[in-house]
Design an enzyme around this catalytic site. Structure first.
Site, PDB file in Angstrom:
ATOM      1  N   HIS A  78      40.971  32.852  33.860  1.00  0.00           N
ATOM      2  CA  HIS A  78      40.546  31.499  34.071  1.00  0.00           C
ATOM      3  C   HIS A  78      38.930  31.548  33.908  1.00  0.00           C
ATOM      4  O   HIS A  78      38.271  32.255  34.060  1.00  0.00           O
ATOM      5  CB  HIS A  78      40.674  30.896  35.544  1.00  0.00           C
ATOM      6  CG  HIS A  78      42.170  30.386  35.678  1.00  0.00           C
ATOM      7  ND1 HIS A  78      42.257  29.053  36.637  1.00  0.00           N
ATOM      8  CD2 HIS A  78      43.271  30.729  35.166  1.00  0.00           C
ATOM      9  CE1 HIS A  78      43.757  28.888  36.584  1.00  0.00           C
ATOM     10  NE2 HIS A  78      44.283  29.813  35.664  1.00  0.00           N
ATOM     11  N   GLU A  80      36.156  30.231  35.184  1.00  0.00           N
ATOM     12  CA  GLU A  80      35.191  30.632  36.108  1.00  0.00           C
ATOM     13  C   GLU A  80      35.305  32.164  36.536  1.00  0.00           C
ATOM     14  O   GLU A  80      33.921  32.844  36.484  1.00  0.00           O
ATOM     15  CB  GLU A  80      35.480  30.109  37.514  1.00  0.00           C
ATOM     16  CG  GLU A  80      35.387  28.502  37.663  1.00  0.00           C
ATOM     17  CD  GLU A  80      36.716  27.694  37.004  1.00  0.00           C
ATOM     18  OE1 GLU A  80      36.918  26.526  37.804  1.00  0.00           O
ATOM     19  OE2 GLU A  80      37.507  28.469  36.265  1.00  0.00           O
ATOM     20  N   ARG A  84      32.068  34.721  35.626  1.00  0.00           N
ATOM     21  CA  ARG A  84      31.346  35.596  36.529  1.00  0.00           C
ATOM     22  C   ARG A  84      31.659  37.068  36.264  1.00  0.00           C
ATOM     23  O   ARG A  84      30.579  37.914  36.434  1.00  0.00           O
ATOM     24  CB  ARG A  84      32.405  35.583  37.769  1.00  0.00           C
ATOM     25  CG  ARG A  84      32.000  36.400  39.087  1.00  0.00           C
ATOM     26  CD  ARG A  84      32.844  37.425  39.227  1.00  0.00           C
ATOM     27  NE  ARG A  84      32.651  38.255  40.194  1.00  0.00           N
ATOM     28  CZ  ARG A  84      33.485  39.364  40.693  1.00  0.00           C
ATOM     29  NH1 ARG A  84      34.488  39.686  39.957  1.00  0.00           N
ATOM     30  NH2 ARG A  84      33.033  40.370  41.628  1.00  0.00           N
ATOM     31  N   LYS A 285      38.480  31.895  45.317  1.00  0.00           N
ATOM     32  CA  LYS A 285      37.478  32.774  44.855  1.00  0.00           C
ATOM     33  C   LYS A 285      36.011  32.559  45.185  1.00  0.00           C
ATOM     34  O   LYS A 285      35.101  33.147  45.279  1.00  0.00           O
ATOM     35  CB  LYS A 285      37.672  33.157  43.429  1.00  0.00           C
ATOM     36  CG  LYS A 285      38.935  33.994  43.208  1.00  0.00           C
ATOM     37  CD  LYS A 285      39.330  34.636  41.955  1.00  0.00           C
ATOM     38  CE  LYS A 285      40.758  35.312  41.950  1.00  0.00           C
ATOM     39  NZ  LYS A 285      40.573  35.963  40.476  1.00  0.00           N
ATOM     40  N   LYS A 416      38.990  45.772  34.419  1.00  0.00           N
ATOM     41  CA  LYS A 416      38.457  46.684  35.705  1.00  0.00           C
ATOM     42  C   LYS A 416      38.103  47.995  34.920  1.00  0.00           C
ATOM     43  O   LYS A 416      37.209  48.399  35.359  1.00  0.00           O
ATOM     44  CB  LYS A 416      39.677  46.707  36.609  1.00  0.00           C
ATOM     45  CG  LYS A 416      39.874  45.599  37.541  1.00  0.00           C
ATOM     46  CD  LYS A 416      40.795  45.921  38.589  1.00  0.00           C
ATOM     47  CE  LYS A 416      40.906  45.016  39.652  1.00  0.00           C
ATOM     48  NZ  LYS A 416      41.539  43.684  38.842  1.00  0.00           N
ATOM     49  N   LYS A 451      34.838  51.496  45.553  1.00  0.00           N
ATOM     50  CA  LYS A 451      34.631  50.237  46.096  1.00  0.00           C
ATOM     51  C   LYS A 451      34.991  50.358  47.436  1.00  0.00           C
ATOM     52  O   LYS A 451      34.232  49.645  48.370  1.00  0.00           O
ATOM     53  CB  LYS A 451      36.255  49.261  45.813  1.00  0.00           C
ATOM     54  CG  LYS A 451      36.059  48.830  44.308  1.00  0.00           C
ATOM     55  CD  LYS A 451      37.469  48.181  43.831  1.00  0.00           C
ATOM     56  CE  LYS A 451      37.703  46.876  44.786  1.00  0.00           C
ATOM     57  NZ  LYS A 451      36.791  45.727  44.536  1.00  0.00           N
TER      58      LYS A 451
END
Length: 483
Positions: A78, A80, A84, A285, A416, A451
């Site tokens: 998507h 957005e 980002r 999100k 990722k 993370k």
């Protein structure tokens, strides 16, 4: 002061300058556009400089079965999300961050102390532009009278229950007759042992008021079956609907006609191509980024404070300030107990009067024959010297063959694995004496390890999950153990 039309035109112009590859076919395909802008305010003259640092288009999402444990597939395309992730790539690859950790002067970050932490320079902030309201809660907006309704208009409806020889008779107020009168008619019979008074409550669907709120007309009571009610009919306006589905375990959509078709304020997952996805809606999100920041867990190792969008600008489309505030701000406004560097950010919400030329609405106006469809490709552009453009489809680079799947040639620069490589390159460029404490452990090997080692970020996420989003699906650890 930010001018919403200037922001929109800057983003549309950046899109026009991109190559043709991956763009929607005019009159037949539509897409959504989003961008991240760096805003620099001069402390002396008060001027505002705006620069598009990342831009994305896209409307697609891959299903759960297509996700890869190697981290080499782009799950959510998507606009957005693309914008980002492109901004994060820009931060990793530009000389700004590498220059910062290497001791060179830069215009974006300044060092806080000797613990390897950085923060934005004074006067620098970030703005998110999106050509349409974000999918999910932010797009459940009351329609106006001039808009085409998803279902036929419904006038006020009432129900009546009475007994007749031990049977319960369900009745309703039908369509208005002459002079706005409603007549009671028998609908169905139901066996019952309850005693009834013959009274009933007049019920109507909520209707939108001129200021955009939804109100429910006052009830009319004490009507006897067979009587007439002098009640003015109220036309029921529908809502713009979202394809995102409520997450399991929580409220579901009632699917009633009119404004009660959807539940509002709930978490939603994006629809996939015939199968469920694990990707939360863009509204969800954005709400999460408003507390945790949009920088993510990895970049948080280097930052003293989370990075927030100080302003969100939406292009011309169906829009409600109240709904956007509910979707992006109100759901998380009560969250407290966040660690240092995190807060609940309430961005300035603006709308532009300029519409994206490849919006669904504009495409419908331009097409002449056949059906229109969403563009299958997603475009990412970010302001870097090396490979600024990345065009993908179905989570892989656009146009790749099955023969190269699983190789670097097929990977999106935003997946990722690629962003993890960029992060590790940044860590390698950091002088060991200036490495953040959280990165000094010798036990960091996988994407998951790095993370989880971002402790402040994980603590903030825990508070957000407990207080606002307890139903947010947890990531499958097996999909995050790549090196």
């Amino acid at each position: 002061m930010i001018n919403a039309d200037e922001v929109a035109e800057l983003c549309y112009e950046r899109f026009r300058r991109l190559p043709r590859r991956g763009k929607p076919e005019s009159g037949r395909e539509w897409s959504l556009l989003a961008a991240v802008l760096r805003i620099t305010r001069s402390p002396n003259c008060g001027s505002v400089e705006m620069e598009v640092v990342s831009l994305g288009t896209g409307t697609k999402c891959i299903g759960k079965a297509a996700m890869s444990p190697a981290g080499d597939v782009l799950n959510d395309s998507h606009a957005e999300v693309i914008a980002r992730r492109g901004c994060i790539r820009w931060m990793y690859l530009i000389q700004e961050l590498h220059g910062a950790v290497s001791g060179r002067c830069n215009s974006l970050f300044r060092q806080v102390d000797q613990r390897g932490k950085w923060r934005l320079q004074p006067g620098v902030s970030f703005l998110l532009f999106t050509s349409h309201t974000p999918c999910g809660d932010g797009s459940i907006i009351p329609m106006t009278d001039s808009e085409s309704q998803p279902c036929p208009p419904v006038t006020s409806v009432s129900s009546c229950e009475e007994t007749d020889g031990g049977k319960k008779l369900k009745r309703k107020v039908e369509e208005p007759g002459e002079r706005g009168k409603f007549k009671l008619h028998r609908l169905e019979e139901k066996e019952t042992k309850e005693e009834e008074t013959g009274q009933f409550e007049f019920r109507t669907y909520p209707t939108e008021t001129p200021d955009g709120d939804v109100s429910v007309p006052a009830a009319v009571t004490e009507l006897r079956p067979g009587d007439s009610a002098n009640v003015s009919p109220s036309r029921v306006r529908d809502v713009h609907r979202t394809g995102a589905k409520c997450v399991p375990g929580g409220p579901v959509d009632p699917l009633h006609p009119g404004p009660r078709y959807h539940s509002t304020g709930v978490l939603r997952v994006k629809p996939g191509r015939g199968e469920p996805t694990l990707s939360l809606s863009c509204s969800d999100k954005l709400a999460r980024w408003g507390v945790l920041g949009f920088q993510g867990a990895l970049l948080s190792h280097y930052l003293e404070e989370a990075l927030y969008f100080s302003t969100v600008v939406v292009g011309k489309c169906p829009y409600s300030q109240k709904v956007m505030d509910r979707a992006l701000v109100t759901r998380c406004s009560h969250v407290s107990g966040l660690p240092d560097g995190f807060s609940v950010c309430s961005p300035l919400l603006l709308q532009s009067s300029l519409e994206f030329p490849f919006s669904q609405n504009q495409t419908e106006l331009q097409h002449r024959a056949g059906r229109i469809s969403p563009c299958g490709a997603a475009i990412s552009w970010c302001n870097v010297a090396d490979q600024p453009l990345d065009v993908t489809a179905n989570g892989y680079k656009h146009g790749v063959t099955k023969k190269v799947l699983g190789t670097p040639k097929a990977r999106s620069l935003l997946c990722k694995l690629e962003l993890f490589h960029s992060f590790l390159s940044l860590v390698a460029a950091t002088d060991p004496s200036a490495l953040p404490d959280s990165l000094r452990s010798g036990e960091l090997h996988t994407y998951w390890d790095y993370k989880q080692a971002s402790q402040s970020y994980q603590q903030a996420w825990q508070q957000l999950r407990q207080q606002a989003f307890p139903l947010w699906p947890r990531s499958d650890r097996n999909l995050l153990l790549f090196h």
